[in-house]
Design an enzyme around this catalytic site. Structure first.
Site, PDB file in Angstrom:
ATOM      1  N   VAL A  61      47.253  41.587  38.750  1.00  0.00           N
ATOM      2  CA  VAL A  61      48.635  42.006  39.175  1.00  0.00           C
ATOM      3  C   VAL A  61      49.120  41.967  40.669  1.00  0.00           C
ATOM      4  CG1 VAL A  61      50.447  43.907  38.878  1.00  0.00           C
ATOM      5  CG2 VAL A  61      48.607  43.606  37.116  1.00  0.00           C
TER       6      VAL A  61
ATOM      7  N   MET B 125      47.104  42.073  44.895  1.00  0.00           N
ATOM      8  CA  MET B 125      45.614  42.125  45.715  1.00  0.00           C
ATOM      9  C   MET B 125      46.658  42.729  47.128  1.00  0.00           C
ATOM     10  SD  MET B 125      42.635  41.889  45.786  1.00  0.00           S
ATOM     11  CE  MET B 125      41.772  42.041  47.517  1.00  0.00           C
ATOM     12  N   GLU B 126      45.824  43.752  47.608  1.00  0.00           N
ATOM     13  CA  GLU B 126      46.209  44.282  48.948  1.00  0.00           C
ATOM     14  C   GLU B 126      45.790  43.380  50.224  1.00  0.00           C
ATOM     15  OE1 GLU B 126      42.095  45.498  47.897  1.00  0.00           O
ATOM     16  OE2 GLU B 126      43.975  45.201  46.880  1.00  0.00           O
TER      17      GLU B 126
ATOM     18  N   HIS C 266      51.060  50.977  45.703  1.00  0.00           N
ATOM     19  CA  HIS C 266      49.360  50.881  45.491  1.00  0.00           C
ATOM     20  C   HIS C 266      48.922  50.249  46.422  1.00  0.00           C
ATOM     21  CE1 HIS C 266      45.696  51.648  43.439  1.00  0.00           C
ATOM     22  NE2 HIS C 266      45.504  50.440  43.792  1.00  0.00           N
ATOM     23  N   GLU C 267      49.719  48.832  46.625  1.00  0.00           N
ATOM     24  CA  GLU C 267      48.987  48.010  47.787  1.00  0.00           C
ATOM     25  C   GLU C 267      49.400  48.382  49.101  1.00  0.00           C
ATOM     26  OE1 GLU C 267      46.961  45.925  46.214  1.00  0.00           O
ATOM     27  OE2 GLU C 267      47.905  46.641  44.417  1.00  0.00           O
TER      28      GLU C 267
ATOM     29  N   HIS D 218      46.711  50.726  50.024  1.00  0.00           N
ATOM     30  CA  HIS D 218      45.367  50.205  50.414  1.00  0.00           C
ATOM     31  C   HIS D 218      45.411  49.787  51.826  1.00  0.00           C
ATOM     32  CE1 HIS D 218      42.800  49.688  47.048  1.00  0.00           C
ATOM     33  NE2 HIS D 218      43.834  49.095  46.246  1.00  0.00           N
TER      34      HIS D 218
ATOM     35  N   GLU E 169      39.803  52.387  45.514  1.00  0.00           N
ATOM     36  CA  GLU E 169      40.727  52.569  44.503  1.00  0.00           C
ATOM     37  C   GLU E 169      41.128  54.050  44.055  1.00  0.00           C
ATOM     38  OE1 GLU E 169      42.391  50.331  43.670  1.00  0.00           O
ATOM     39  OE2 GLU E 169      41.205  48.484  44.004  1.00  0.00           O
TER      40      GLU E 169
END
Length: 576
Positions: A184, A186-187, A211-212, A215, A234
């Protein structure tokens, strides 16, 4: 192999300790797990070729020679030459473009682990969406991306900074990738990669980008030193994500999203078994096992529950925020193990140590959290979300209580007015109960099928999985139509898994024959593996003489075990 082979360099014997030295490695990168080449037909615009890299977790060794471990961090620079009209981006703090030479130069001034080095190139244009953020996308997608994200990314960054200290990476840009992107999001620092398919689902887009953002502190600035402790990135990022959403969207929304994810965690627990070693937070990584195979909902949600438990020990989430700010400041640009976090926690809250937390409910409890299999030892109180979760529970009970009163069930809720997470929580629970009595699935279809047709993809795929798991033939044409228009791994694999688990494998084969040419080769191979389970190998077909009506598929006779899409995709929906 996927994991490559080691390159050993012998240093001169005369080299003194700590004496600087330089190693130059000349190499050519062939096709490898990190590098995804797309023909124009696999992009949204169908105009230009596209390439992106995905380094997590041990793929970047196929991109460039590196110490491919999160324990090692370094700065990097890169020079990339590209044809005119191809925009190149990398996860770097500085970039320049020499137009006459067609050369891009990049520099990442802060140390990062190898898996966070990322490159993307294609028909990309940008627009500023905030004072330190811009969005990149193919021209046909850019207006949608702007409308979804303009102004709000800065709001999320500001909220995160108020909780965890300054954003240290300079810019926070986002690039939307074609549907072949295998996860979905990637940070990658300075440049989050995210699949374009998620643009359709507003609430999932919000959660995935936040969420990213999280990170940037947890995972990028401070990184797990070993893949056996991925929860350090995570679990903490998920906790920070929910603190940010609580600040920006309120506790009820955060509790709803958490309930949805914890439901999925318990579903995965039921499928895998409570004694499964992958349910530990400190997972033993056996030689030859790809660390990405250890990424599951335990990494995220059990990790989150442990971090939430720590926040409750100190009594006030704001006190815990202060600890996390200090933790970031102490360890930024380094890699840590769980003991570093826990020692810092007890040192920051000496009163807990003095109250014998370490021996009574601390070290012993910490050990259980890290090494016990099974569900989290404690879960958060989600009562603040009851205004959103209670209607879901009521509606589910009405549809699953015998005898069915379909009129009462149909009139009790208007799904068009629900939040996406409410609807997917309801549908997931119906999925868990499938197969349902024929009368129930028939009435569900009559009540909701046409409504759901106009909703976002995260909702529609769940309804279609219900259709498949219940062999509800009147709506099967919608499954076909959906798969004919999907190129995304996360929206195709779960349906093919369900089709092949039940009685509809021939239906799945027929759809695949018709659509395989629009799928990325990696996705095509995965679906072939799913379709091959339990079948005799099919003979190879000469595709050079095949018409568009001919099933041009080769099912390999050496088939590795297919991944369980129902677990790994629908239930995990991985945002690395």
């Amino acid at each position: 192999t996927d994991y490559g082979s080691s390159l050993t360099v012998s240093l001169p014997a005369a080299l003194q300790p700590h004496e600087p030295f330089q190693i130059i490695v000349r190499y050519t990168t062939a096709d490898g797990p990190a590098i995804w080449w797309l023909d124009p037909e696999l992009t949204y615009g169908n105009a230009k070729p596209f390439v992106f890299t995905q380094g997590h977790s041990v793929c970047n060794r196929s991109f460039f020679p590196c110490f491919d471990t999160p324990a090692v961090k370094c700065t990097y620079s890169a020079t990339v030459k590209a044809p005119a009209g191809i925009q190149v981006l990398m996860s770097a703090t500085q970039s320049t473009y020499l137009e006459e030479e067609g050369v891009y130069e990049f520099y990442m001034e802060y140390p990062v682990p190898a898996y966070l080095v990322a490159l993307v190139a294609g028909d990309l244009i940008h627009a500023d969406i905030g004072p330190r953020s811009r969005v990149w996308a193919e021209p046909c997608l850019l207006p949608t991306a702007i409308s979804k994200l303009s102004g709000i990314v800065e709001r999320w960054l500001t909220a995160a900074e108020s909780l965890y200290g300054p954003y240290i990476w300079g810019r926070y840009d986002i690039v939307f990738l074609p549907p072949s992107f295998p996860i979905v999001a990637m940070e990658n620092p300075c440049l989050t990669f995210i699949i374009s398919s998620i643009l359709e689902s507003d609430e999932f887009l919000i959660i995935d980008v936040i969420h990213e953002v999280a990170h940037s502190w947890f995972g990028n600035a401070v990184t797990n030193a070993t893949w056996e402790e991925m929860w350090l990135s995570e679990g903490l990022a998920t906790y920070a994500q929910r603190r940010i959403t609580t600040e920006t969207y309120g506790a009820a929304f955060t509790c709803l999203e958490t309930a949805f994810r914890l439901d999925a965690l318990h579903r995965q627990m039921k499928l895998l078994g409570e004694d499964n070693p992958v349910s530990k937070l400190q997972v033993k990584l056996e030689p030859g096992v790809n660390p990405s195979n250890l990424m599951n909902l335990f990494t995220y949600e059990k990790g989150y529950c442990f971090v939430y438990y720590l926040s409750q020990l100190c009594g006030d989430p704001r006190h815990f925020d202060s600890f996390l700010r200090a933790y970031i400041e102490k360890y930024k640009f380094t890699s840590v193990v769980a003991q570093d976090l826990l020692d810092s926690f007890l040192n920051f809250f000496p009163e807990l140590k003095e109250q014998c937390v370490e021996s009574k409910a601390g070290r012993l409890e910490f050990e259980r959290w890290l090494n016990a299999t099974g569900p989290p030892l404690a879960e958060p109180d989600l009562s603040q979300g009851s205004s959103l979760t209670r209607p879901v529970e009521t509606l589910f009970k009405l549809w699953t209580t015998e005898p069915l009163d379909s009129a009462a069930a149909a009139s009790s809720a208007d799904l068009t007015k629900w939040r996406t997470f409410q609807t997917v929580l309801f549908l997931d629970r119906l999925l868990d109960g499938s197969p349902l009595p024929h009368e129930v699935i028939k009435k569900l279809s009559e009540c909701y099928s046409s409504q759901l047709d106009s909703m976002n993809t995260e909702i529609r795929i769940r309804w279609l999985q219900i259709v498949v798991r219940n062999d509800y033939y009147p709506d099967l044409y919608k499954v076909r139509r959906f798969l004919e228009n999907q190129m995304s791994r996360m929206y195709t694999i779960p349906l093919y898994e369900d089709l092949c688990t039940g009685t509809l494998k021939s239906f799945a084969l027929e759809i695949f024959y018709q659509t395989q040419n629009q799928l990325h080769p990696n996705l095509r191979k995965t679906i072939q593996q799913i379709l091959s389970q339990g079948l005799n190998p099919l003979p190879a077909i000469d595709t050079t003489a095949v018409t568009t009506d001919t099933p041009a598929m080769v099912l390999e006779d050496k088939v590795s075990e297919a991944t369980n899409g129902a677990i790994s995709l629908r239930d995990v929906n991985v945002s690395a």
